[in-house]
Design an enzyme around this catalytic site. Structure first.
Site, PDB file in Angstrom:
ATOM      1  N   ASP A 179      -4.176  -4.369  -6.440  1.00 22.97           N
ATOM      2  CA  ASP A 179      -4.422  -4.676  -5.031  1.00 22.97           C
ATOM      3  C   ASP A 179      -3.152  -5.278  -4.407  1.00 22.97           C
ATOM      4  O   ASP A 179      -2.665  -6.318  -4.856  1.00 22.97           O
ATOM      5  CB  ASP A 179      -5.589  -5.657  -4.968  1.00 22.97           C
ATOM      6  CG  ASP A 179      -5.865  -6.129  -3.541  1.00 22.97           C
ATOM      7  OD1 ASP A 179      -5.406  -5.456  -2.587  1.00 22.97           O
ATOM      8  OD2 ASP A 179      -6.524  -7.173  -3.383  1.00 22.97           O
ATOM      9  N   ASP A 225       0.701  -1.647   4.757  1.00 17.22           N
ATOM     10  CA  ASP A 225       0.286  -0.405   5.432  1.00 17.22           C
ATOM     11  C   ASP A 225      -1.067   0.047   4.886  1.00 17.22           C
ATOM     12  O   ASP A 225      -1.168   1.058   4.192  1.00 17.22           O
ATOM     13  CB  ASP A 225       1.381   0.647   5.160  1.00 17.22           C
ATOM     14  CG  ASP A 225       1.099   1.978   5.829  1.00 17.22           C
ATOM     15  OD1 ASP A 225       0.275   2.016   6.758  1.00 17.22           O
ATOM     16  OD2 ASP A 225       1.710   2.976   5.402  1.00 17.22           O
ATOM     17  N   SER A 230       6.753   5.892   2.382  1.00 13.99           N
ATOM     18  CA  SER A 230       7.571   4.681   2.539  1.00 13.99           C
ATOM     19  C   SER A 230       8.385   4.346   1.285  1.00 13.99           C
ATOM     20  O   SER A 230       9.545   3.922   1.415  1.00 13.99           O
ATOM     21  CB  SER A 230       6.690   3.498   2.968  1.00 13.99           C
ATOM     22  OG  SER A 230       5.519   3.414   2.197  1.00 13.99           O
ATOM     23  N   HIS A 263       0.887  -1.174   0.000  1.00 10.73           N
ATOM     24  CA  HIS A 263       0.000   0.000   0.000  1.00 10.73           C
ATOM     25  C   HIS A 263       0.924   1.222   0.000  1.00 10.73           C
ATOM     26  O   HIS A 263       1.188   1.812   1.049  1.00 10.73           O
ATOM     27  CB  HIS A 263      -0.899   0.007   1.232  1.00 10.73           C
ATOM     28  CG  HIS A 263      -1.851  -1.139   1.301  1.00 10.73           C
ATOM     29  ND1 HIS A 263      -1.446  -2.423   1.576  1.00 10.73           N
ATOM     30  CD2 HIS A 263      -3.206  -1.198   1.127  1.00 10.73           C
ATOM     31  CE1 HIS A 263      -2.513  -3.225   1.571  1.00 10.73           C
ATOM     32  NE2 HIS A 263      -3.593  -2.499   1.307  1.00 10.73           N
ATOM     33  N   GLU A 276      -0.061   0.193  -5.540  1.00  9.50           N
ATOM     34  CA  GLU A 276      -0.977   1.272  -5.157  1.00  9.50           C
ATOM     35  C   GLU A 276      -2.234   1.119  -5.997  1.00  9.50           C
ATOM     36  O   GLU A 276      -2.174   1.190  -7.218  1.00  9.50           O
ATOM     37  CB  GLU A 276      -0.309   2.645  -5.364  1.00  9.50           C
ATOM     38  CG  GLU A 276      -1.222   3.840  -5.185  1.00  9.50           C
ATOM     39  CD  GLU A 276      -2.009   3.848  -3.867  1.00  9.50           C
ATOM     40  OE1 GLU A 276      -1.403   3.748  -2.790  1.00  9.50           O
ATOM     41  OE2 GLU A 276      -3.251   3.953  -3.933  1.00  9.50           O
TER      42      GLU A 276
HETATM   43  C1  LIG Z   1      -1.648   4.448   4.604  1.00  7.12           C
HETATM   44  S1  LIG Z   1      -1.510   4.804   2.918  1.00  7.12           S
HETATM   45  C2  LIG Z   1       0.094   4.289   2.507  1.00  7.12           C
HETATM   46  C3  LIG Z   1       1.199   5.134   3.045  1.00  7.12           C
HETATM   47  C4  LIG Z   1       2.583   4.689   2.659  1.00  7.12           C
HETATM   48  N1  LIG Z   1       2.780   3.259   2.903  1.00  7.12           N
HETATM   49  C5  LIG Z   1       3.619   5.473   3.416  1.00  7.12           C
HETATM   50  O1  LIG Z   1       4.043   5.047   4.510  1.00  7.12           O
HETATM   51  O2  LIG Z   1       4.041   6.505   2.917  1.00  7.12           O
HETATM   52  C6  LIG Z   1      -2.490   3.537   2.191  1.00  7.12           C
HETATM   53  C7  LIG Z   1      -2.515   3.560   0.658  1.00  7.12           C
HETATM   54  O3  LIG Z   1      -3.069   2.337   0.202  1.00  7.12           O
HETATM   55  C8  LIG Z   1      -3.849   2.578  -0.961  1.00  7.12           C
HETATM   56  N2  LIG Z   1      -4.734   1.419  -1.081  1.00  7.12           N
HETATM   57  C9  LIG Z   1      -5.962   1.217  -0.537  1.00  7.12           C
HETATM   58  N3  LIG Z   1      -6.367  -0.049  -0.757  1.00  7.12           N
HETATM   59  C10 LIG Z   1      -5.363  -0.673  -1.430  1.00  7.12           C
HETATM   60  C11 LIG Z   1      -5.150  -2.003  -1.893  1.00  7.12           C
HETATM   61  N4  LIG Z   1      -6.089  -2.964  -1.717  1.00  7.12           N
HETATM   62  N5  LIG Z   1      -4.000  -2.296  -2.531  1.00  7.12           N
HETATM   63  C12 LIG Z   1      -3.047  -1.339  -2.723  1.00  7.12           C
HETATM   64  N6  LIG Z   1      -3.185  -0.064  -2.292  1.00  7.12           N
HETATM   65  C13 LIG Z   1      -4.314   0.266  -1.644  1.00  7.12           C
HETATM   66  C14 LIG Z   1      -4.486   3.910  -0.701  1.00  7.12           C
HETATM   67  O4  LIG Z   1      -4.863   4.535  -1.915  1.00  7.12           O
HETATM   68  C15 LIG Z   1      -3.352   4.660   0.038  1.00  7.12           C
HETATM   69  O5  LIG Z   1      -2.569   5.382  -0.872  1.00  7.12           O
END
Ligand SMILES: C[S@@+](CC[C@H](N)C(=O)[O-])C[C@H]1O[C@@H](n2cnc3c(N)ncnc32)[C@H](O)[C@@H]1O
Length: 282
Positions: free
Chosen positions: A145, A166, A102, A41, A120
């Site tokens: 996903d 995350d 991250s 994520h 993402e």
């Molecule tokens: C908490 S943020 C991530 C922050 C990042 N890891 C950081 O530390 O900078 C969560 C992200 O996951 C994305 N997201 C939501 N559901 C997802 C999925 N099933 N698979 C991948 N990304 C997803 C959202 O759009 C968002 O950008």
């Protein structure tokens, strides 16, 4: 998918997550063999602290800005060094303009021979992440996903590395999805290292998640909790990280770091709390 990390970039939770992420990766690159970083994520990669979202919440002012204003105690200089290097200095005028997510923290720490797989799901954010990382030949962005991608990317050809999970915790069953994904990933790649982020809001859900990890049969599961204020009042005040197969020194370093983070990031007039403990040992 309404969650936008730009509102929260550089807040207390990012400080904890990114400081320990940078430290874990720093230990991992001490060995010469290349490694893989998987971010399920990944978000945008880099966040504009002058933008509308960050300005509206100002969360980074009680996160990275407080860390910057505080003197890092000598005992924590080594622990904090990789994170502070990844964050970089403020502008020449002393103003903060951006904060690394991250992916950018990992890009900073990792070596030319290492590889990054960044997932993402949000189409616009995935495009922004591709633009941000496009010139880095180590990086592959998957606009898909992150949970499902783990089935395809694990185990990585490098056979060593770290998976960061995350999620945004928008869905009520996110803890169940996180635990299930962790168990599937571990079955595919038991020797990998893992780092899972979660909010400390719903005590019962956190307890069930921790019990699930402890009962899973996985070894070496470390839990780190930080509360910078009252978990039942106002915006998110606490978060947790679960590590599977962390570097051996991480527990001791976290026990030194957490009290200082709690003190530095505390909400005025509110009690803080931290814990570092094994959910499952050797
Ligand atoms: C908490 S943020 C991530 C922050 C990042 N890891 C950081 O530390 O900078 C969560 C992200 O996951 C994305 N997201 C939501 N559901 C997802 C999925 N099933 N698979 C991948 N990304 C997803 C959202 O759009 C968002 O950008």
């Amino acid at each position: 998918m309404n969650y936008r990390h730009a509102f929260h970039a550089g807040n207390f939770a990012d400080v904890l997550k990114h400081a320990l992420l940078a430290r874990v990766l720093t230990y991992m690159i001490a060995k010469p063999a290349p490694l893989r970083f998987v971010d399920t994520h990944a978000g945008l990669g880099v966040y504009d602290l002058t933008g509308d979202e960050a300005t509206r919440t100002g969360e980074w002012r009680d996160g990275i800005a407080r860390i910057d204003a505080a003197a890092v105690p000598p005992a924590l200089a080594d622990v904090m060094a990789p994170y502070l290097a990844a964050v970089g200095p403020r502008g020449a005028d002393g103003a903060w303009r951006s904060y690394p997510g991250s992916p950018a923290v990992a890009q900073w720490v990792l070596r030319p021979e290492d590889r990054l797989t960044l997932c993402e799901l949000h189409p616009e954010d995935a495009e922004a992440l591709k633009r941000e990382t496009g010139r880095d030949p180590r990086v592959r962005v998957l606009a898909s996903d992150g949970y499902a991608a783990l089935n395809a990317v694990l185990p990585p050809p490098e056979r060593r590395g770290l998976v960061l999970v995350d999620p945004p915790f928008e869905k009520t069953d996110e803890f169940d999805r996180l635990l299930a994904a962790m168990l599937r990933a571990h079955a595919r790649w038991p020797t990998g290292s893992y780092m899972l982020w979660y909010p400390l809001k719903n005590r019962a859900a956190v307890g069930r998640f921790a019990a699930g990890l402890a009962r899973s049969g996985m070894k070496r599961v470390l839990q780190v909790h930080l509360l910078v204020g009252d978990p039942d009042a106002g915006p998110l005040a606490g978060c947790g990280l679960a590590f599977v197969n962390p570097p051996y020194v991480l527990k001791g370093e976290a026990e030194t770091l957490l009290p200082w983070l709690a003190e530095t990031l505390a909400r005025p007039g509110q009690a803080t709390e931290w814990t570092v403990r094994w959910l499952a040992g050797e």
